[in-house]
Write an enzyme that holds these catalytic residues in place. Structure first.
Site, PDB file in Angstrom:
ATOM      1  N   SER A   2      38.633  37.356  38.854  1.00 42.36           N
ATOM      2  CA  SER A   2      38.820  38.663  37.932  1.00 42.36           C
ATOM      3  C   SER A   2      40.242  38.726  37.184  1.00 42.36           C
ATOM      4  O   SER A   2      40.277  39.442  36.424  1.00 42.36           O
ATOM      5  CB  SER A   2      38.754  39.733  39.062  1.00 42.36           C
ATOM      6  OG  SER A   2      39.842  39.527  40.027  1.00 42.36           O
TER       7      SER A   2
ATOM      8  N   TYR B  20      37.730  43.710  40.077  1.00 43.47           N
ATOM      9  CA  TYR B  20      36.762  43.816  40.632  1.00 43.47           C
ATOM     10  C   TYR B  20      36.464  44.652  41.669  1.00 43.47           C
ATOM     11  O   TYR B  20      35.477  44.977  41.985  1.00 43.47           O
ATOM     12  CB  TYR B  20      36.122  42.339  40.807  1.00 43.47           C
ATOM     13  CG  TYR B  20      35.843  41.424  39.642  1.00 43.47           C
ATOM     14  CD1 TYR B  20      36.194  41.638  38.345  1.00 43.47           C
ATOM     15  CD2 TYR B  20      35.090  40.300  39.769  1.00 43.47           C
ATOM     16  CE1 TYR B  20      35.720  40.809  37.271  1.00 43.47           C
ATOM     17  CE2 TYR B  20      34.766  39.463  38.685  1.00 43.47           C
ATOM     18  CZ  TYR B  20      35.256  39.775  37.574  1.00 43.47           C
ATOM     19  OH  TYR B  20      34.842  38.839  36.524  1.00 43.47           O
TER      20      TYR B  20
ATOM     21  N   CYS C 225      37.594  34.039  44.052  1.00 44.08           N
ATOM     22  CA  CYS C 225      37.746  35.295  44.102  1.00 44.08           C
ATOM     23  C   CYS C 225      37.065  35.999  45.336  1.00 44.08           C
ATOM     24  O   CYS C 225      35.676  35.736  45.495  1.00 44.08           O
ATOM     25  CB  CYS C 225      37.151  36.240  42.907  1.00 44.08           C
ATOM     26  SG  CYS C 225      37.241  37.920  42.820  1.00 44.08           S
TER      27      CYS C 225
ATOM     28  N   THR D 117      36.046  38.858  46.317  1.00 42.58           N
ATOM     29  CA  THR D 117      35.301  39.824  45.876  1.00 42.58           C
ATOM     30  C   THR D 117      34.063  39.537  45.284  1.00 42.58           C
ATOM     31  O   THR D 117      33.125  39.899  45.628  1.00 42.58           O
ATOM     32  CB  THR D 117      36.041  40.958  44.970  1.00 42.58           C
ATOM     33  OG1 THR D 117      37.429  41.262  45.768  1.00 42.58           O
ATOM     34  CG2 THR D 117      35.278  42.325  44.853  1.00 42.58           C
TER      35      THR D 117
ATOM     36  N   CYS E  11      42.258  38.378  49.555  1.00 44.16           N
ATOM     37  CA  CYS E  11      42.166  38.449  48.221  1.00 44.16           C
ATOM     38  C   CYS E  11      42.928  37.307  47.676  1.00 44.16           C
ATOM     39  O   CYS E  11      44.125  37.100  48.016  1.00 44.16           O
ATOM     40  CB  CYS E  11      42.664  39.855  47.829  1.00 44.16           C
ATOM     41  SG  CYS E  11      42.993  39.984  45.864  1.00 44.16           S
TER      42      CYS E  11
ATOM     43  N   HIS F  24      44.511  37.083  44.977  1.00 42.65           N
ATOM     44  CA  HIS F  24      45.845  37.575  44.312  1.00 42.65           C
ATOM     45  C   HIS F  24      47.051  37.603  45.319  1.00 42.65           C
ATOM     46  O   HIS F  24      48.183  37.503  44.850  1.00 42.65           O
ATOM     47  CB  HIS F  24      45.904  39.043  43.737  1.00 42.65           C
ATOM     48  CG  HIS F  24      45.012  39.021  42.404  1.00 42.65           C
ATOM     49  ND1 HIS F  24      43.717  38.741  42.240  1.00 42.65           N
ATOM     50  CD2 HIS F  24      45.617  39.289  41.229  1.00 42.65           C
ATOM     51  CE1 HIS F  24      43.320  38.875  40.822  1.00 42.65           C
ATOM     52  NE2 HIS F  24      44.361  39.298  40.264  1.00 42.65           N
TER      53      HIS F  24
HETATM   54  N1  DGL Z   1      41.334  38.104  43.345  1.00 46.45           N
HETATM   55  C1  DGL Z   1      40.280  38.993  43.457  1.00 46.45           C
HETATM   56  C2  DGL Z   1      39.784  38.830  45.002  1.00 46.45           C
HETATM   57  O1  DGL Z   1      40.037  37.722  45.475  1.00 46.45           O
HETATM   58  C3  DGL Z   1      40.734  40.502  43.350  1.00 46.45           C
HETATM   59  C4  DGL Z   1      39.852  41.084  43.080  1.00 46.45           C
HETATM   60  C5  DGL Z   1      39.836  42.377  42.260  1.00 46.45           C
HETATM   61  O2  DGL Z   1      40.029  42.177  40.957  1.00 46.45           O
HETATM   62  O3  DGL Z   1      39.757  43.474  42.730  1.00 46.45           O
HETATM   63  O4  DGL Z   1      39.189  39.358  45.523  1.00 46.45           O
END
Ligand code: DGL
Length: 259
Positions: free
Chosen positions: A12, A43, A74, A76, A183, A185
């Protein structure tokens, strides 16, 4: 087996580069194409249908560039869309899920914490994963606001420290000994998180496991690149390219695309 096409990765936003780093470390000879769908980040609060729609769009972008394998970098997108992606496209997909298993297996206090997006924590796939560890108390915390701050390049801001403190203190009070970063990030927040957590609490993310799995699938099903010249690492974003550049320590060129 030889296959000189690139590996495709999408997220995302900029966070999935934490997964790309692990893949590039383990497979430096492979070409990679990374797509940051930052225009649509986060996301985490989107519906399952929206996440499936965006994940399919990202996949097609990478397939149009001849990717031999897609890494859904990701949590999510993986927990909400990987089943549909696998049904729709022939290419192999590697997903990323929170590393509950190693944390639950090694926890001495039988209590672990997980920080992830709402979309991941509410997903069916995550619930199925958690149900296997009935002996362990799993404290779930949605990381509200963390991804948007990272997407704005505000990793070291006061707001970030305050949010992390709010999310982590209750876990510390309940005696967790592992914190799972669910996540892609969040590995960029590890220095900030370490300032808050007592030293005995271990932080786990899934990056290395995803890289190993990527190597296995290339070996068993897809094939490795065998060219002499050094590999190409290509980065695309549909939002501010400076944030992606910064997260890559300005070591790679980032291409801004309309997407
Ligand atoms: N890097 C995404 C994950 O691992 C972030 C999700 C998001 O955009 O909220 O879930």
């Amino acid at each position: 087996m030889i296959n000189n096409h690139p590996i495709g990765l999408f997220d995302s936003g900029v966070g999935g580069t934490s997964i790309w780093r692990e893949i590039h470390r383990l497979l430096p000879n492979e070409d990679c194409i990374y797509l940051a769908d930052s225009k649509n980040a986060p996301y985490g609060q989107k519906s399952k249908d929206e996440i499936i729609y965006l994940s399919a769009k990202n996949t097609e972008f990478l397939l149009n560039r001849n990717c031999k394998l897609i890494v859904v970098a990701c949590n999510t997108a993986t927990t909400n869309a990987i089943k549909e992606l696998r049904e729709r496209y022939k290419v192999p997909f590697i997903g990323i899920e929170p590393a509950i298993k190693p944390a639950a297996t090694h926890s001495q206090t039988q209590t672990i914490g997980i920080l992830a997006t709402q979309g991941t924590l509410n997903s069916e796939l995550f619930h199925k994963n958690v149900e296997r560890f009935t002996q362990t108390k799993i404290i779930e915390q949605i990381g509200h606001g963390l991804v948007p701050l990272i997407e704005r390049g505000e990793i070291n801001s006061t707001e970030m420290s305050e949010l992390l403190n709010t999310y982590l203190q209750p876990m510390i009070a309940q005696n967790i000994d592992y914190l799972v970063l669910g996540c892609s990030h969040y590995p960029y927040l590890i220095p900030q998180i370490q300032k808050i957590l007592p030293k005995h609490i271990q932080i786990i993310d899934s990056g290395e496991a995803v890289a190993r799995q990527t190597r296995n699938i290339l070996k068993e099903k897809v094939g490795f690149r065998n060219l002499e010249q050094s590999s190409l690492q290509i980065f695309y974003t549909n939002s501010n390219p400076n944030v992606l550049s910064d997260i890559l320590n300005n070591e790679y060129e980032v291409q801004k695309i309309d997407f």
